[in-house]
Design a protein around this motif. Structure first.
Motif, PDB file in Angstrom:
ATOM      1  N   VAL A 214      53.522  68.960  15.759  1.00 26.18           N
ATOM      2  CA  VAL A 214      52.624  68.568  16.919  1.00 26.18           C
ATOM      3  C   VAL A 214      51.986  67.364  16.653  1.00 26.18           C
ATOM      4  O   VAL A 214      52.065  66.803  15.896  1.00 26.18           O
ATOM      5  CB  VAL A 214      51.485  69.994  16.926  1.00 26.18           C
ATOM      6  N   GLY A 215      50.990  67.145  17.920  1.00 28.93           N
ATOM      7  CA  GLY A 215      50.378  65.820  17.912  1.00 28.93           C
ATOM      8  C   GLY A 215      49.414  65.934  16.968  1.00 28.93           C
ATOM      9  O   GLY A 215      48.854  67.001  16.476  1.00 28.93           O
ATOM     10  N   LEU A 216      48.454  64.622  16.902  1.00 25.73           N
ATOM     11  CA  LEU A 216      47.314  64.638  15.995  1.00 25.73           C
ATOM     12  C   LEU A 216      46.315  65.388  16.288  1.00 25.73           C
ATOM     13  O   LEU A 216      45.682  66.121  15.520  1.00 25.73           O
ATOM     14  CB  LEU A 216      46.807  63.177  15.761  1.00 25.73           C
ATOM     15  N   ALA A 217      46.227  65.244  17.550  1.00 27.89           N
ATOM     16  CA  ALA A 217      44.839  66.215  18.034  1.00 27.89           C
ATOM     17  C   ALA A 217      44.850  67.443  17.851  1.00 27.89           C
ATOM     18  O   ALA A 217      44.078  68.371  17.250  1.00 27.89           O
ATOM     19  CB  ALA A 217      44.469  66.093  19.668  1.00 27.89           C
ATOM     20  N   GLU A 218      46.249  68.063  18.207  1.00 34.32           N
ATOM     21  CA  GLU A 218      46.429  69.478  17.789  1.00 34.32           C
ATOM     22  C   GLU A 218      46.492  69.858  16.262  1.00 34.32           C
ATOM     23  O   GLU A 218      45.863  70.853  16.069  1.00 34.32           O
ATOM     24  CB  GLU A 218      47.858  69.985  18.317  1.00 34.32           C
ATOM     25  N   ALA A 219      46.801  68.979  15.459  1.00 34.99           N
ATOM     26  CA  ALA A 219      46.837  69.218  14.014  1.00 34.99           C
ATOM     27  C   ALA A 219      45.517  69.335  13.697  1.00 34.99           C
ATOM     28  O   ALA A 219      45.042  70.191  12.667  1.00 34.99           O
ATOM     29  CB  ALA A 219      47.577  68.010  13.401  1.00 34.99           C
ATOM     30  N   LEU A 220      44.686  68.549  13.951  1.00 40.51           N
ATOM     31  CA  LEU A 220      43.362  68.538  13.713  1.00 40.51           C
ATOM     32  C   LEU A 220      42.478  69.713  14.063  1.00 40.51           C
ATOM     33  O   LEU A 220      41.765  70.412  13.394  1.00 40.51           O
ATOM     34  CB  LEU A 220      42.422  67.518  14.077  1.00 40.51           C
ATOM     35  N   ALA A 221      42.884  70.235  15.300  1.00 37.76           N
ATOM     36  CA  ALA A 221      42.239  71.446  15.872  1.00 37.76           C
ATOM     37  C   ALA A 221      42.617  72.797  14.938  1.00 37.76           C
ATOM     38  O   ALA A 221      41.785  73.811  14.719  1.00 37.76           O
ATOM     39  CB  ALA A 221      42.780  71.866  17.283  1.00 37.76           C
ATOM     40  N   ARG A 222      44.153  72.493  14.623  1.00 38.26           N
ATOM     41  CA  ARG A 222      44.509  73.691  13.660  1.00 38.26           C
ATOM     42  C   ARG A 222      43.910  73.674  12.155  1.00 38.26           C
ATOM     43  O   ARG A 222      43.539  74.814  11.496  1.00 38.26           O
ATOM     44  CB  ARG A 222      46.124  73.435  13.314  1.00 38.26           C
ATOM     45  N   LEU A 223      43.427  72.369  11.573  1.00 40.51           N
ATOM     46  CA  LEU A 223      42.808  72.348  10.377  1.00 40.51           C
ATOM     47  C   LEU A 223      41.606  72.961  10.617  1.00 40.51           C
ATOM     48  O   LEU A 223      40.938  73.771   9.785  1.00 40.51           O
ATOM     49  CB  LEU A 223      42.628  70.734   9.857  1.00 40.51           C
ATOM     50  N   ARG A 224      40.689  72.562  11.732  1.00 42.06           N
ATOM     51  CA  ARG A 224      39.581  73.169  11.851  1.00 42.06           C
ATOM     52  C   ARG A 224      39.548  74.656  12.058  1.00 42.06           C
ATOM     53  O   ARG A 224      38.410  75.307  11.453  1.00 42.06           O
ATOM     54  CB  ARG A 224      38.916  72.510  13.050  1.00 42.06           C
ATOM     55  N   ALA A 225      40.462  75.178  12.750  1.00 34.26           N
ATOM     56  CA  ALA A 225      40.525  76.775  13.012  1.00 34.26           C
ATOM     57  C   ALA A 225      40.736  77.188  11.698  1.00 34.26           C
ATOM     58  O   ALA A 225      40.396  78.493  11.245  1.00 34.26           O
ATOM     59  CB  ALA A 225      41.677  76.921  13.761  1.00 34.26           C
ATOM     60  N   PHE A 226      41.809  76.804  10.627  1.00 34.10           N
ATOM     61  CA  PHE A 226      42.130  77.370   9.416  1.00 34.10           C
ATOM     62  C   PHE A 226      40.704  77.268   8.629  1.00 34.10           C
ATOM     63  O   PHE A 226      40.533  78.414   7.903  1.00 34.10           O
ATOM     64  CB  PHE A 226      43.012  76.448   8.936  1.00 34.10           C
ATOM     65  N   ALA A 227      39.879  76.072   8.685  1.00 35.50           N
ATOM     66  CA  ALA A 227      38.724  76.111   7.737  1.00 35.50           C
ATOM     67  C   ALA A 227      37.754  77.036   8.278  1.00 35.50           C
ATOM     68  O   ALA A 227      36.993  77.848   7.579  1.00 35.50           O
ATOM     69  CB  ALA A 227      38.014  74.809   7.956  1.00 35.50           C
ATOM     70  N   PHE A 228      37.543  77.212   9.680  1.00 32.21           N
ATOM     71  CA  PHE A 228      36.430  78.092  10.356  1.00 32.21           C
ATOM     72  C   PHE A 228      36.764  79.623   9.841  1.00 32.21           C
ATOM     73  O   PHE A 228      36.074  80.427   9.629  1.00 32.21           O
ATOM     74  CB  PHE A 228      36.414  77.888  11.813  1.00 32.21           C
ATOM     75  N   GLY A 229      38.181  80.078   9.978  1.00 36.76           N
ATOM     76  CA  GLY A 229      38.684  81.411   9.690  1.00 36.76           C
ATOM     77  C   GLY A 229      38.517  81.850   8.314  1.00 36.76           C
ATOM     78  O   GLY A 229      38.348  83.079   8.136  1.00 36.76           O
ATOM     79  N   ARG A 230      38.432  80.923   7.432  1.00 34.25           N
ATOM     80  CA  ARG A 230      38.141  81.107   6.084  1.00 34.25           C
ATOM     81  C   ARG A 230      36.910  80.543   5.603  1.00 34.25           C
ATOM     82  O   ARG A 230      36.475  80.825   4.429  1.00 34.25           O
ATOM     83  CB  ARG A 230      39.271  80.548   5.294  1.00 34.25           C
ATOM     84  N   ASP A 231      35.847  80.330   6.176  1.00 31.91           N
ATOM     85  CA  ASP A 231      34.524  80.043   5.956  1.00 31.91           C
ATOM     86  C   ASP A 231      34.430  78.820   5.072  1.00 31.91           C
ATOM     87  O   ASP A 231      33.732  78.875   3.885  1.00 31.91           O
ATOM     88  CB  ASP A 231      33.820  81.049   5.286  1.00 31.91           C
ATOM     89  N   LEU A 232      35.393  77.957   5.207  1.00 28.81           N
ATOM     90  CA  LEU A 232      35.454  76.549   4.300  1.00 28.81           C
ATOM     91  C   LEU A 232      35.094  75.402   5.218  1.00 28.81           C
ATOM     92  O   LEU A 232      35.116  75.373   6.411  1.00 28.81           O
ATOM     93  CB  LEU A 232      36.996  76.531   4.014  1.00 28.81           C
ATOM     94  N   LEU A 233      34.674  74.378   4.263  1.00 28.61           N
ATOM     95  CA  LEU A 233      34.630  73.044   5.053  1.00 28.61           C
ATOM     96  C   LEU A 233      35.838  72.440   5.360  1.00 28.61           C
ATOM     97  O   LEU A 233      37.003  72.506   4.550  1.00 28.61           O
ATOM     98  CB  LEU A 233      33.555  72.201   4.362  1.00 28.61           C
ATOM     99  N   LEU A 234      35.888  71.744   6.564  1.00 30.87           N
ATOM    100  CA  LEU A 234      37.096  70.889   6.724  1.00 30.87           C
ATOM    101  C   LEU A 234      37.687  69.986   5.530  1.00 30.87           C
ATOM    102  O   LEU A 234      38.859  69.982   5.419  1.00 30.87           O
ATOM    103  CB  LEU A 234      36.850  70.007   8.003  1.00 30.87           C
ATOM    104  N   ALA A 235      36.532  69.617   5.074  1.00 41.03           N
ATOM    105  CA  ALA A 235      36.878  68.609   3.885  1.00 41.03           C
ATOM    106  C   ALA A 235      37.779  69.228   2.831  1.00 41.03           C
ATOM    107  O   ALA A 235      38.570  68.837   2.261  1.00 41.03           O
ATOM    108  CB  ALA A 235      35.854  67.923   3.498  1.00 41.03           C
ATOM    109  N   GLU A 236      37.377  70.676   2.497  1.00 37.93           N
ATOM    110  CA  GLU A 236      37.838  71.573   1.471  1.00 37.93           C
ATOM    111  C   GLU A 236      39.360  71.777   1.805  1.00 37.93           C
ATOM    112  O   GLU A 236      40.239  71.517   1.194  1.00 37.93           O
ATOM    113  CB  GLU A 236      37.212  72.481   1.295  1.00 37.93           C
ATOM    114  N   VAL A 237      39.631  71.880   3.204  1.00 35.83           N
ATOM    115  CA  VAL A 237      41.103  72.396   3.578  1.00 35.83           C
ATOM    116  C   VAL A 237      41.976  71.010   3.429  1.00 35.83           C
ATOM    117  O   VAL A 237      43.069  71.078   2.912  1.00 35.83           O
ATOM    118  CB  VAL A 237      41.062  72.885   4.791  1.00 35.83           C
ATOM    119  N   ALA A 238      41.303  70.180   3.999  1.00 38.42           N
ATOM    120  CA  ALA A 238      41.923  68.585   4.054  1.00 38.42           C
ATOM    121  C   ALA A 238      42.334  68.253   2.350  1.00 38.42           C
ATOM    122  O   ALA A 238      43.579  67.795   2.253  1.00 38.42           O
ATOM    123  CB  ALA A 238      41.253  67.506   4.528  1.00 38.42           C
TER     124      ALA A 238
END
Length: 253
Positions: A214-238
């Motif tokens: 997928v594109g970079l914008a969608e990839a970032l959205a996926r990272l944010r959704a994953f972090a939010f759904g698991r109550d994590l910071l985006l930096a931790e998921v990254a």
């Protein structure tokens, strides 16, 4: 007219730009003095407005930094709105802003933040970042405090630009810079405290983009959704993605 207390803060900041200055203008002493002058419990200034994230340029108070982390993870909040609108976002009662920032408000209240005031750092049409202050109690800034905060935002903007020019003229433009961007259009981690530097998020976004096709914008959205759904910071998921402890698959589309 600015207050006497803020005049002292601006004098501290001005030392950074002086030919024989000590370089201490963006010190914690100046940050603490600025918080006192504004009648707030903490503040910080971050530089950067694109998807790659921000660099902490002024202040290191834990709650202030946590607020910036929340906004970057969730993609909403007063600082992001201040950058988008180009005008201050003054929220005297954060609990009343639930509809405005539905994802951000709850976690911010849990940090003990009940009022947030965000001021864009900008010069002309150029957006540099934001100055964000918070209070543990509900309450608006009075007109004098708003005047002081605007003066502080202008001074921090000029100080950051001066330090950026002096500290890394060969750094190269950031990933979100346009084709005409010069070497100082985006900050790098070497001239400011790297507490909120997002290079790892940018790297993880690229990896997820490849993993999911997928594109970079969608990839970032996926990272944010994953972090939010698991109550994590985006930096931790990254960090997990970059370390290859986490890989996105078709199920994460």
């Amino acid at each position: 007219m600015i207050s006497d207390r803020m005049a002292i803060v601006l004098a501290l900041l001005d030392r950074t730009s002086a030919p024989n200055g000590t370089g201490g203008g963006l010190s914690m002493t100046a940050c603490a003095a600025a918080s006192t002058a504004l009648g707030v419990d903490g503040l910080c200034a971050v530089v950067g407005t694109g998807a790659a994230g921000t660099v902490l340029a002024f202040g290191a108070q834990a709650v202030s930094a946590a607020l910036e982390d929340l906004e970057f993870t969730l993609g909403e909040g007063p600082s992001l709105e201040a950058v988008a609108s180009g005008v201050p976002v003054l929220t005297a009662e954060l609990a009343a802003a639930q509809r405005r920032w539905p994802a951000f408000t709850g976690p911010a209240l849990q940090l003990g933040v009940n009022a947030v005031f965000a001021f864009p750092l900008r010069i002309g049409a150029i957006d540099l970042g934001t100055l964000t202050a918070y209070r543990a109690t509900v309450g608006a800034l009075n007109p004098g405090q708003v005047t002081d905060a605007l003066a502080l935002a202008d001074a921090v903007t000029l100080t950051v630009l001066h330090r950026q020019a002096a500290d890394g003229t060969d750094r190269g433009a950031g990933p979100d810079a346009g084709p005409d961007a010069g070497p100082d259009d985006q900050p790098g981690p070497g001239w400011a405290a790297p507490a909120t530097y997002r290079a790892e998020v940018h790297q993880a976004t690229g990896m997820v983009s490849v993993q999911l096709g997928v594109g970079l914008a969608e990839a970032l959205a996926r990272l944010r959704a994953f972090a939010f759904g698991r109550d994590l910071l985006l930096a931790e998921v990254a960090a997990d993605v970059v370390a290859r402890r986490l890989r996105f698959t078709e199920q994460d589309r």
